[in-house]
Design an enzyme around this catalytic site. Structure first.
Site, PDB file in Angstrom:
ATOM      1  N   ASP A  33       0.674  -1.553   0.009  1.00  0.00           N
ATOM      2  CA  ASP A  33       0.003  -0.143  -0.020  1.00  0.00           C
ATOM      3  C   ASP A  33       0.796   0.943  -0.146  1.00  0.00           C
ATOM      4  O   ASP A  33       1.433   1.595   0.784  1.00  0.00           O
ATOM      5  CB  ASP A  33      -1.266   0.332   1.266  1.00  0.00           C
ATOM      6  CG  ASP A  33      -2.218   0.947   1.116  1.00  0.00           C
ATOM      7  OD1 ASP A  33      -1.974   1.900   0.348  1.00  0.00           O
ATOM      8  OD2 ASP A  33      -3.230   0.815   1.878  1.00  0.00           O
ATOM      9  N   ASP A  34       0.509   1.627  -0.909  1.00  0.00           N
ATOM     10  CA  ASP A  34       1.630   3.394  -0.998  1.00  0.00           C
ATOM     11  C   ASP A  34       3.278   2.756  -1.615  1.00  0.00           C
ATOM     12  O   ASP A  34       3.559   3.478  -1.004  1.00  0.00           O
ATOM     13  CB  ASP A  34       1.010   4.160  -0.094  1.00  0.00           C
ATOM     14  CG  ASP A  34      -0.237   4.297  -0.079  1.00  0.00           C
ATOM     15  OD1 ASP A  34      -0.798   4.729  -0.686  1.00  0.00           O
ATOM     16  OD2 ASP A  34      -0.546   5.766   0.613  1.00  0.00           O
ATOM     17  N   CYS A  73      -5.894   3.980  -2.970  1.00  0.00           N
ATOM     18  CA  CYS A  73      -6.537   2.649  -2.563  1.00  0.00           C
ATOM     19  C   CYS A  73      -7.378   1.857  -3.757  1.00  0.00           C
ATOM     20  O   CYS A  73      -6.699   0.543  -4.500  1.00  0.00           O
ATOM     21  CB  CYS A  73      -6.506   2.140  -2.105  1.00  0.00           C
ATOM     22  SG  CYS A  73      -5.200   3.001  -1.064  1.00  0.00           S
ATOM     23  N   ARG A  77      -7.618  -1.590  -6.107  1.00  0.00           N
ATOM     24  CA  ARG A  77      -8.006  -2.686  -5.751  1.00  0.00           C
ATOM     25  C   ARG A  77      -9.005  -3.512  -6.965  1.00  0.00           C
ATOM     26  O   ARG A  77      -8.918  -4.885  -6.999  1.00  0.00           O
ATOM     27  CB  ARG A  77      -8.285  -2.791  -4.164  1.00  0.00           C
ATOM     28  CG  ARG A  77      -6.835  -2.376  -3.828  1.00  0.00           C
ATOM     29  CD  ARG A  77      -6.836  -1.713  -2.248  1.00  0.00           C
ATOM     30  NE  ARG A  77      -5.475  -1.300  -1.911  1.00  0.00           N
ATOM     31  CZ  ARG A  77      -4.874  -1.963  -1.184  1.00  0.00           C
ATOM     32  NH1 ARG A  77      -5.423  -3.228  -0.750  1.00  0.00           N
ATOM     33  NH2 ARG A  77      -4.297  -1.076  -1.156  1.00  0.00           N
ATOM     34  N   LYS A 130      -5.208  -6.039   3.836  1.00  0.00           N
ATOM     35  CA  LYS A 130      -6.553  -4.944   4.127  1.00  0.00           C
ATOM     36  C   LYS A 130      -7.258  -4.851   2.351  1.00  0.00           C
ATOM     37  O   LYS A 130      -7.018  -5.890   1.222  1.00  0.00           O
ATOM     38  CB  LYS A 130      -5.492  -3.834   2.723  1.00  0.00           C
ATOM     39  CG  LYS A 130      -6.297  -2.538   2.793  1.00  0.00           C
ATOM     40  CD  LYS A 130      -5.061  -1.700   2.456  1.00  0.00           C
ATOM     41  CE  LYS A 130      -6.626  -0.518   2.249  1.00  0.00           C
ATOM     42  NZ  LYS A 130      -5.389   0.766   2.150  1.00  0.00           N
ATOM     43  N   HIS A 132     -10.488  -3.357   1.480  1.00  0.00           N
ATOM     44  CA  HIS A 132     -10.943  -1.324   0.945  1.00  0.00           C
ATOM     45  C   HIS A 132     -11.532  -1.967  -0.440  1.00  0.00           C
ATOM     46  O   HIS A 132     -11.376  -0.624  -0.985  1.00  0.00           O
ATOM     47  CB  HIS A 132      -9.541  -0.828   0.868  1.00  0.00           C
ATOM     48  CG  HIS A 132     -10.004   0.182   1.615  1.00  0.00           C
ATOM     49  ND1 HIS A 132      -8.954   1.443   0.772  1.00  0.00           N
ATOM     50  CD2 HIS A 132     -10.881   1.147   1.184  1.00  0.00           C
ATOM     51  CE1 HIS A 132      -9.503   2.505   1.577  1.00  0.00           C
ATOM     52  NE2 HIS A 132     -10.636   2.523   1.190  1.00  0.00           N
ATOM     53  N   SER A 155      -8.068   1.267   4.658  1.00  0.00           N
ATOM     54  CA  SER A 155      -6.899   1.671   5.809  1.00  0.00           C
ATOM     55  C   SER A 155      -6.517   2.012   6.740  1.00  0.00           C
ATOM     56  O   SER A 155      -7.674   2.563   7.427  1.00  0.00           O
ATOM     57  CB  SER A 155      -6.867   3.254   4.788  1.00  0.00           C
ATOM     58  OG  SER A 155      -7.189   2.900   3.041  1.00  0.00           O
ATOM     59  N   HIS A 229       1.578   2.338   4.051  1.00  0.00           N
ATOM     60  CA  HIS A 229       0.454   3.231   3.619  1.00  0.00           C
ATOM     61  C   HIS A 229       0.431   4.062   5.939  1.00  0.00           C
ATOM     62  O   HIS A 229       1.016   2.901   6.858  1.00  0.00           O
ATOM     63  CB  HIS A 229      -0.405   2.895   4.204  1.00  0.00           C
ATOM     64  CG  HIS A 229      -1.699   3.872   3.729  1.00  0.00           C
ATOM     65  ND1 HIS A 229      -2.459   4.614   4.535  1.00  0.00           N
ATOM     66  CD2 HIS A 229      -3.519   3.635   2.409  1.00  0.00           C
ATOM     67  CE1 HIS A 229      -3.538   5.079   4.741  1.00  0.00           C
ATOM     68  NE2 HIS A 229      -3.668   5.195   3.357  1.00  0.00           N
ATOM     69  N   ASP A 281      -0.156  -0.878  -5.257  1.00  0.00           N
ATOM     70  CA  ASP A 281      -1.497  -0.765  -5.161  1.00  0.00           C
ATOM     71  C   ASP A 281      -1.689   1.149  -5.621  1.00  0.00           C
ATOM     72  O   ASP A 281      -2.305   1.705  -7.387  1.00  0.00           O
ATOM     73  CB  ASP A 281      -2.527  -0.307  -3.614  1.00  0.00           C
ATOM     74  CG  ASP A 281      -2.110   0.616  -2.938  1.00  0.00           C
ATOM     75  OD1 ASP A 281      -1.226   1.155  -3.354  1.00  0.00           O
ATOM     76  OD2 ASP A 281      -3.395   0.871  -2.374  1.00  0.00           O
ATOM     77  N   ASN A 282      -0.666   1.689  -5.551  1.00  0.00           N
ATOM     78  CA  ASN A 282      -0.199   2.901  -6.466  1.00  0.00           C
ATOM     79  C   ASN A 282       0.942   3.958  -5.732  1.00  0.00           C
ATOM     80  O   ASN A 282       1.547   3.107  -4.884  1.00  0.00           O
ATOM     81  CB  ASN A 282      -1.663   4.477  -5.657  1.00  0.00           C
ATOM     82  CG  ASN A 282      -1.493   4.268  -3.921  1.00  0.00           C
ATOM     83  OD1 ASN A 282      -3.074   3.582  -3.716  1.00  0.00           O
ATOM     84  ND2 ASN A 282      -0.689   4.576  -3.932  1.00  0.00           N
ATOM     85  N   LYS A 302       1.114   9.335  -5.206  1.00  0.00           N
ATOM     86  CA  LYS A 302      -0.169   8.780  -5.298  1.00  0.00           C
ATOM     87  C   LYS A 302      -1.687  10.178  -5.274  1.00  0.00           C
ATOM     88  O   LYS A 302      -0.437  10.757  -4.117  1.00  0.00           O
ATOM     89  CB  LYS A 302      -0.372   8.613  -3.249  1.00  0.00           C
ATOM     90  CG  LYS A 302      -1.802   8.365  -3.434  1.00  0.00           C
ATOM     91  CD  LYS A 302      -1.502   7.912  -1.979  1.00  0.00           C
ATOM     92  CE  LYS A 302      -3.175   7.507  -1.098  1.00  0.00           C
ATOM     93  NZ  LYS A 302      -3.071   6.567   0.227  1.00  0.00           N
TER      94      LYS A 302
END
Ligand code: MG
Length: 456
Positions: A33-34, A73, A77, A130, A132, A155, A229, A281-282, A302
């Site tokens: 994540d991130d 996010c 996904r 996660k 989300h 998150s 994240h 994810d980003n 992001k």
């Protein structure tokens, strides 16, 4: 048909006592994540140590031009699991593009996920970490193709306690009880607030346990880490160890986790029949400063459709099957589903537009992919397009920050990503013919596009 033949072969051989395990490959997707493009040793980080991911890169394919299908996010996904641009499922909204605990929508039940397709074909499936993609009926992991789930619904900065001090989210020492963030097994909350310092370790233990239990295969494991994240946490074994501060600690713990997963596959003797994909994810959340990661040479992060927002690290590993290489092919997260289904001999869902393509021939035979455009969306708006080395921005807007303002460009800004990966030199005036081709590609993509009902 291919699937039937494989099953036939499987039944015959097992009937003769020749083969005990299913011949279909396992698939593991490890989703961070991130995580920024520049945050791993194998992507040039001079400060964060990632020996396990570096080894995975040496033994597999390291992609230089891999994209998440969204810059935040939730839509990212949705695209990973469905193989479709998020606008098709409605999982992108307009300006608000991320599900919150009080959001109404979620991944529509009628969307077919890669887990659903594989489950139906007899795969064991599990989601760890996660989610989300919604907390309401029809959208939760157990209703979207996963038999088991161990993880968190959204998150880790959501569900903050009242009176959380300002700046706690991006602090190097966030309060451990600052978020009323739950951990679930299947649909049951088992800890609230969860001790976030334990998450990476517990996700890893669950993953290794699942691999051991299902070693006879085939299985699909989706391991989506909570970190890096914000708020940033790491276990005592990793906290305070990285030169890059707590952000580096969290990434180094994920690197350890990847090492444990790959080692479990080797120990069980199933590494050669398991495709492992590692990606993010980003891009990095730049406004979090020290806790925000690094996009390397890429612009912004992001939330934006500049390269830093959506071009992310990606490794694919299947020793003995995938030849070690660095690939410059333009690929994206929507390719995961068609690739996994093709390897499993499972047809793509019927009557549904799938935007990704099967990467098998690239991965296993080193064959080049057919040229295709890639579209960068922000919410439900198409902001940019890439074709070959060219990228045109029709609109731009910073990722996050106080002075966000959309700017529209006609003619679009044009960059040559081969000669200018940082998107600094707009060469639109010199290449009107390239812009014309880009406009055609966008027109043709949008011609039959049916946007889904916004689900946020
Ligand atoms: Mg993210």
């Amino acid at each position: 048909m291919k699937d039937l033949l494989r099953h036939f072969l499987f039944v015959c051989l097992t009937g003769l006592g020749v083969l005990e395990a299913d011949v279909r490959p396992n698939v593991i997707v490890i989703f961070t994540d991130d995580l920024g493009y520049g945050d791993l040793g194998c992507y040039g980080s001079p400060v964060i140590r990632t020996p396990h991911l570096d080894r995975m890169a040496d033994e597999g394919v390291r992609f230089t031009d891999f994209y998440s299908a969204a810059e935040v996010c939730t839509p990212s996904r949705a695209a990973l699991l469905t193989g479709r641009y998020p606008i098709r499922s409605g999982m992108c909204g307009t300006e608000r593009r991320v599900l919150f605990p009080n959001s109404k929508g979620g991944l529509p039940p009628e969307e077919v996920t890669v887990a659903e397709a594989l489950l139906e074909a007899g795969y064991a499936t599990m989601q760890i970490g996660k989610w989300h993609l919604g907390i309401h009926e029809g959208s939760r992991p157990l209703e979207q193709g996963f038999e088991r789930r161990f993880g968190v619904p959204y998150s880790n900065d959501m569900d903050a306690v009242p009176n959380l001090p300002k700046g706690a989210v991006g602090s190097p020492n966030p309060p451990e009880k600052g978020w009323n963030f739950p951990l679930l097994r299947d649909d049951e909350i088992i800890e609230q607030p969860v001790d976030q310092t334990t998450l990476t370790k517990r996700y890893t233990e669950e993953a290794v346990k699942f691999i051991r239990e299902k070693k006879d295969g085939p299985f699909f494991l989706y391991l989506a880490h909570t970190f890096p994240h914000v708020p940033m946490f790491a276990s005592p074994d990793f906290k305070g160890k990285s030169r890059a501060g707590i952000y580096g600690d969290a990434v180094e713990e994920i690197d350890w986790s990847v090492g444990e997963v790959l080692e479990a596959l080797r120990k069980e003797g199933i590494a050669e029949k398991t495709l492992v994909i590692f990606t993010s994810d980003n891009g990095p959340w730049m406004v979090m400063n020290d806790q925000g990661g690094c996009a390397g040479p890429l612009r912004d992060g992001k939330g934006s459709t500049w390269e830093g927002g959506m071009r992310v690290p990606c490794l694919m590993w299947m020793p003995g099957k995938i030849k070690p290489a660095v690939s410059h092919a333009t690929v994206n997260a929507m390719d995961v589903m068609p690739t996994a289904l093709a390897m499993a001999g499972v047809p793509l869902p019927k009557d549904v537009v799938i935007d990704g393509v099967d990467l098998s021939s690239l991965l296993f035979e080193g064959k080049p992919l057919e040229d295709r455009p890639f579209f960068y969306y922000r919410g439900d708006r198409l902001y940019a397009c890439r074709m070959g080395e060219w990228k045109a921005h029709f609109h731009t807007k910073g990722g996050f920050g106080p002075a966000l303002k959309e700017e529209s460009h006609d003619p679009p800004l044009l960059f040559h990503l081969g000669r200018d990966v940082s998107e600094e030199r707009n060469v639109a005036s010199k290449h009107p013919e390239v812009i014309e081709r880009m406009r055609e590609a966008v027109k043709s993509h949008q011609k039959d596009l049916v946007p889904g009902k916004p689900q946020l």
